[in-house]
Design a protein around this motif. Sequence first.
Motif, PDB file in Angstrom:
ATOM      1  N   ASP A 119      43.188  35.832  52.623  1.00 42.96           N
ATOM      2  CA  ASP A 119      43.488  36.801  51.441  1.00 42.96           C
ATOM      3  C   ASP A 119      43.522  35.993  50.123  1.00 42.96           C
ATOM      4  O   ASP A 119      43.164  34.759  50.037  1.00 42.96           O
ATOM      5  CB  ASP A 119      44.893  37.449  51.565  1.00 42.96           C
ATOM      6  CG  ASP A 119      46.189  36.503  51.828  1.00 42.96           C
ATOM      7  OD1 ASP A 119      45.661  35.226  51.469  1.00 42.96           O
ATOM      8  OD2 ASP A 119      46.950  36.776  52.200  1.00 42.96           O
ATOM      9  N   GLU A 120      43.396  36.699  48.947  1.00 43.89           N
ATOM     10  CA  GLU A 120      43.359  36.016  47.860  1.00 43.89           C
ATOM     11  C   GLU A 120      44.537  34.838  47.586  1.00 43.89           C
ATOM     12  O   GLU A 120      43.976  33.780  47.230  1.00 43.89           O
ATOM     13  CB  GLU A 120      43.710  37.151  46.588  1.00 43.89           C
ATOM     14  CG  GLU A 120      43.194  36.630  45.154  1.00 43.89           C
ATOM     15  CD  GLU A 120      43.451  37.499  44.096  1.00 43.89           C
ATOM     16  OE1 GLU A 120      43.520  37.187  42.986  1.00 43.89           O
ATOM     17  OE2 GLU A 120      43.448  38.778  44.453  1.00 43.89           O
ATOM     18  N   LYS A 121      45.555  34.959  48.129  1.00 42.64           N
ATOM     19  CA  LYS A 121      46.538  34.035  47.786  1.00 42.64           C
ATOM     20  C   LYS A 121      46.192  32.738  48.784  1.00 42.64           C
ATOM     21  O   LYS A 121      46.376  31.541  48.070  1.00 42.64           O
ATOM     22  CB  LYS A 121      47.772  34.566  48.325  1.00 42.64           C
ATOM     23  CG  LYS A 121      49.115  33.487  48.229  1.00 42.64           C
ATOM     24  CD  LYS A 121      50.260  34.162  48.770  1.00 42.64           C
ATOM     25  CE  LYS A 121      51.501  33.028  48.802  1.00 42.64           C
ATOM     26  NZ  LYS A 121      52.829  33.388  49.332  1.00 42.64           N
ATOM     27  N   ASN A 122      45.871  32.975  49.844  1.00 37.29           N
ATOM     28  CA  ASN A 122      45.399  31.863  50.819  1.00 37.29           C
ATOM     29  C   ASN A 122      44.158  31.047  50.182  1.00 37.29           C
ATOM     30  O   ASN A 122      43.964  29.866  50.200  1.00 37.29           O
ATOM     31  CB  ASN A 122      45.199  32.124  52.040  1.00 37.29           C
ATOM     32  CG  ASN A 122      46.608  32.197  52.961  1.00 37.29           C
ATOM     33  OD1 ASN A 122      47.511  31.367  52.518  1.00 37.29           O
ATOM     34  ND2 ASN A 122      46.719  33.248  53.722  1.00 37.29           N
ATOM     35  N   LEU A 123      43.187  32.078  49.525  1.00 33.31           N
ATOM     36  CA  LEU A 123      41.960  31.524  49.086  1.00 33.31           C
ATOM     37  C   LEU A 123      42.217  30.466  47.767  1.00 33.31           C
ATOM     38  O   LEU A 123      41.610  29.577  47.681  1.00 33.31           O
ATOM     39  CB  LEU A 123      41.082  32.758  48.645  1.00 33.31           C
ATOM     40  CG  LEU A 123      39.530  32.270  48.259  1.00 33.31           C
ATOM     41  CD1 LEU A 123      39.208  31.554  49.509  1.00 33.31           C
ATOM     42  CD2 LEU A 123      38.907  33.670  47.891  1.00 33.31           C
ATOM     43  N   ASN A 124      42.956  30.974  46.780  1.00 33.01           N
ATOM     44  CA  ASN A 124      43.571  30.374  45.581  1.00 33.01           C
ATOM     45  C   ASN A 124      43.947  28.875  46.332  1.00 33.01           C
ATOM     46  O   ASN A 124      43.988  27.888  45.834  1.00 33.01           O
ATOM     47  CB  ASN A 124      44.402  30.903  44.956  1.00 33.01           C
ATOM     48  CG  ASN A 124      43.743  32.019  43.976  1.00 33.01           C
ATOM     49  OD1 ASN A 124      42.628  32.184  43.947  1.00 33.01           O
ATOM     50  ND2 ASN A 124      44.452  33.144  43.834  1.00 33.01           N
ATOM     51  N   ARG A 125      44.836  28.956  47.320  1.00 31.97           N
ATOM     52  CA  ARG A 125      45.737  27.796  47.762  1.00 31.97           C
ATOM     53  C   ARG A 125      44.649  26.648  48.276  1.00 31.97           C
ATOM     54  O   ARG A 125      44.598  25.565  48.043  1.00 31.97           O
ATOM     55  CB  ARG A 125      46.634  28.290  48.992  1.00 31.97           C
ATOM     56  CG  ARG A 125      47.337  27.024  49.622  1.00 31.97           C
ATOM     57  CD  ARG A 125      48.292  27.444  50.755  1.00 31.97           C
ATOM     58  NE  ARG A 125      47.428  27.885  51.866  1.00 31.97           N
ATOM     59  CZ  ARG A 125      46.839  27.415  52.645  1.00 31.97           C
ATOM     60  NH1 ARG A 125      46.793  26.082  52.883  1.00 31.97           N
ATOM     61  NH2 ARG A 125      46.099  28.045  53.659  1.00 31.97           N
TER      62      ARG A 125
END
Length: 150
Positions: A119-125
Motif C-alpha cells: 500500500d502507499e504507506k509501505n511503498l513510502n517506507r
Amino acid sequence: MEESKKAKLKALKILTQTDKTEQELRASLARSGFSAEAVQEAIDYVRSFGYLDDARYAKRYVECCCNRKSRMRIRYDLIRRGVDKELVEEAIDGCEDMNETEVLRRCLYKKWNCDEKPDEKNLNRIVGALTRQGFSNHDIWKVLREENLT
C-alpha cells in the motif's frame, strides 16, 4: 619513550581486533590519551609492517559491501572513515561484479517479500529505506515498476 612503546602496542592490539583506516586508528589512539607524537610513531610503526593500509581497507570494504549497498553509500562510508577519495574510486572501480540494479532489487525484496503490491504507506517506507541506502529515486522507481509493485 615509554609512551611511544605503549602507543605502538595499543595500535597493534586495536588492529588485531578489527581492521581500521589510518584516521580511525589515529582517533582511537588519541582518545586513549596518547600524545600526537606517540600516535604518529605508532602509525608509522604499524604501517611499516603493512598492518595499516587504507587502499587495502577500501578494497576489502567494497568487496564485502558491493552486494548489499549502493556505490554512493559505499563511497560515503569510506570517505567518512577517512579514506582518500582517489583510493575510494579505485576500489569501487575495481569491483566488476557490482551490478547496482541487482543489489537494489535484492534490497527491495528484503524490505518487501510479499506477493501482493504494497500500500502507499509501505511503498513510502520502502522507498525511504532504499534512498537511505544510497540508491537514487529514479533507479528505485524504475525497479519498482519493473517488479510491478507500483
